[in-house]
Design a protein around this motif. Structure first.
Motif, PDB file in Angstrom:
ATOM      1  N   LEU A  88       0.863  -1.178   0.000  1.00 42.73           N
ATOM      2  CA  LEU A  88       0.000   0.000   0.000  1.00 42.73           C
ATOM      3  C   LEU A  88       0.901   1.230   0.000  1.00 42.73           C
ATOM      4  O   LEU A  88       1.752   1.367   0.873  1.00 42.73           O
ATOM      5  CB  LEU A  88      -0.899   0.015   1.231  1.00 42.73           C
ATOM      6  CG  LEU A  88      -1.824  -1.188   1.428  1.00 42.73           C
ATOM      7  CD1 LEU A  88      -2.566  -1.083   2.758  1.00 42.73           C
ATOM      8  CD2 LEU A  88      -2.818  -1.301   0.290  1.00 42.73           C
ATOM      9  N   VAL A  89       0.687   2.108  -0.963  1.00 42.34           N
ATOM     10  CA  VAL A  89       1.517   3.300  -1.079  1.00 42.34           C
ATOM     11  C   VAL A  89       0.622   4.526  -1.052  1.00 42.34           C
ATOM     12  O   VAL A  89      -0.243   4.690  -1.926  1.00 42.34           O
ATOM     13  CB  VAL A  89       2.354   3.281  -2.364  1.00 42.34           C
ATOM     14  CG1 VAL A  89       3.181   4.563  -2.476  1.00 42.34           C
ATOM     15  CG2 VAL A  89       3.263   2.053  -2.392  1.00 42.34           C
ATOM     16  N   MET A 148      -6.239 -10.741   7.018  1.00 38.79           N
ATOM     17  CA  MET A 148      -5.053 -10.069   7.532  1.00 38.79           C
ATOM     18  C   MET A 148      -5.226  -8.583   7.292  1.00 38.79           C
ATOM     19  O   MET A 148      -5.981  -8.169   6.407  1.00 38.79           O
ATOM     20  CB  MET A 148      -3.798 -10.558   6.815  1.00 38.79           C
ATOM     21  CG  MET A 148      -3.418 -11.992   7.068  1.00 38.79           C
ATOM     22  SD  MET A 148      -1.905 -12.429   6.187  1.00 38.79           S
ATOM     23  CE  MET A 148      -0.736 -11.280   6.928  1.00 38.79           C
ATOM     24  N   ILE A 149      -4.518  -7.789   8.062  1.00 40.95           N
ATOM     25  CA  ILE A 149      -4.566  -6.348   7.845  1.00 40.95           C
ATOM     26  C   ILE A 149      -3.206  -5.885   7.354  1.00 40.95           C
ATOM     27  O   ILE A 149      -2.160  -6.351   7.824  1.00 40.95           O
ATOM     28  CB  ILE A 149      -4.987  -5.594   9.120  1.00 40.95           C
ATOM     29  CG1 ILE A 149      -5.188  -4.117   8.826  1.00 40.95           C
ATOM     30  CG2 ILE A 149      -3.983  -5.809  10.256  1.00 40.95           C
ATOM     31  CD1 ILE A 149      -5.953  -3.367   9.909  1.00 40.95           C
ATOM     32  N   TYR A 150      -3.237  -5.006   6.388  1.00 40.70           N
ATOM     33  CA  TYR A 150      -2.034  -4.472   5.769  1.00 40.70           C
ATOM     34  C   TYR A 150      -2.003  -2.955   5.984  1.00 40.70           C
ATOM     35  O   TYR A 150      -3.055  -2.314   6.016  1.00 40.70           O
ATOM     36  CB  TYR A 150      -2.020  -4.776   4.270  1.00 40.70           C
ATOM     37  CG  TYR A 150      -2.216  -6.238   3.943  1.00 40.70           C
ATOM     38  CD1 TYR A 150      -3.493  -6.735   3.668  1.00 40.70           C
ATOM     39  CD2 TYR A 150      -1.149  -7.121   3.914  1.00 40.70           C
ATOM     40  CE1 TYR A 150      -3.688  -8.077   3.371  1.00 40.70           C
ATOM     41  CE2 TYR A 150      -1.334  -8.468   3.611  1.00 40.70           C
ATOM     42  CZ  TYR A 150      -2.595  -8.933   3.344  1.00 40.70           C
ATOM     43  OH  TYR A 150      -2.785 -10.257   3.056  1.00 40.70           O
ATOM     44  N   TRP A 151      -0.795  -2.414   6.064  1.00 36.00           N
ATOM     45  CA  TRP A 151      -0.615  -0.980   6.294  1.00 36.00           C
ATOM     46  C   TRP A 151       0.360  -0.384   5.304  1.00 36.00           C
ATOM     47  O   TRP A 151       1.327  -1.032   4.902  1.00 36.00           O
ATOM     48  CB  TRP A 151      -0.069  -0.729   7.699  1.00 36.00           C
ATOM     49  CG  TRP A 151      -0.992  -1.093   8.800  1.00 36.00           C
ATOM     50  CD1 TRP A 151      -1.017  -2.268   9.499  1.00 36.00           C
ATOM     51  CD2 TRP A 151      -2.048  -0.289   9.334  1.00 36.00           C
ATOM     52  NE1 TRP A 151      -2.031  -2.236  10.431  1.00 36.00           N
ATOM     53  CE2 TRP A 151      -2.674  -1.030  10.354  1.00 36.00           C
ATOM     54  CE3 TRP A 151      -2.522   0.998   9.050  1.00 36.00           C
ATOM     55  CZ2 TRP A 151      -3.752  -0.537  11.094  1.00 36.00           C
ATOM     56  CZ3 TRP A 151      -3.589   1.482   9.784  1.00 36.00           C
ATOM     57  CH2 TRP A 151      -4.183   0.726  10.787  1.00 36.00           C
ATOM     58  N   GLY A 152       0.103   0.857   4.926  1.00 33.65           N
ATOM     59  CA  GLY A 152       1.065   1.620   4.172  1.00 33.65           C
ATOM     60  C   GLY A 152       2.076   2.252   5.110  1.00 33.65           C
ATOM     61  O   GLY A 152       1.986   2.116   6.336  1.00 33.65           O
ATOM     62  N   GLN A 153       3.016   2.976   4.521  1.00 30.17           N
ATOM     63  CA  GLN A 153       4.082   3.612   5.306  1.00 30.17           C
ATOM     64  C   GLN A 153       3.642   4.938   5.918  1.00 30.17           C
ATOM     65  O   GLN A 153       4.294   5.435   6.838  1.00 30.17           O
ATOM     66  CB  GLN A 153       5.311   3.824   4.431  1.00 30.17           C
ATOM     67  CG  GLN A 153       5.997   2.529   4.027  1.00 30.17           C
ATOM     68  CD  GLN A 153       6.485   1.747   5.218  1.00 30.17           C
ATOM     69  OE1 GLN A 153       7.227   2.238   6.051  1.00 30.17           O
ATOM     70  NE2 GLN A 153       6.042   0.485   5.321  1.00 30.17           N
TER      71      GLN A 153
END
Length: 114
Positions: free
Chosen positions: A4-5, A101-106
């Motif tokens: 994720l960006v 699942m959970i994903y995160w950007g920076q």
């Protein structure tokens, strides 16, 4: 794997507007939902807005009526239109996406000057 960006952060005066974008790539694209969270200095990360696959959206009370979340499933992007920005909106804004699942950007920095 998912990336994720975020983009679109920056400095804006109080009362101004910004639009954040989050582009998702990788092996998973059919997310159950996507959302925006933020973390101000010295504070915990907090919910801002979310979109779920059925098309429903929800917002934190502090941004309701000022922020608008939208999802482009063709381009696999998530946007956050932020209007009437206030100094208390200053934070690092994070894009998230989830399945089982959970994903995160920076994260991207938003600074609102008074």
């Amino acid at each position: 794997q998912v990336q994720l960006v975020e983009s679109g952060g920056g400095l804006v005066q109080a009362g101004g507007s910004l639009t954040l974008s989050c582009t998702a790539s990788g092996t998973v694209t059919n997310f159950h939902g996507m959302g925006w969270y933020r973390q101000a200095p010295g504070k915990s990360r907090e919910f801002v807005a979310r979109w779920v696959r059925a098309g429903a959206t929800s917002y934190a009370e502090s941004v309701k009526g000022r922020f608008t979340i939208s999802r482009d499933t063709v381009r696999n992007t998530l946007s956050l239109q932020m209007d009437s920005l206030q100094p208390e909106d200053t934070a690092v804004y994070y894009c998230s996406a989830w399945t089982n699942m959970i994903y995160w950007g920076q994260g991207t920095q938003i600074t609102v000057s008074s």
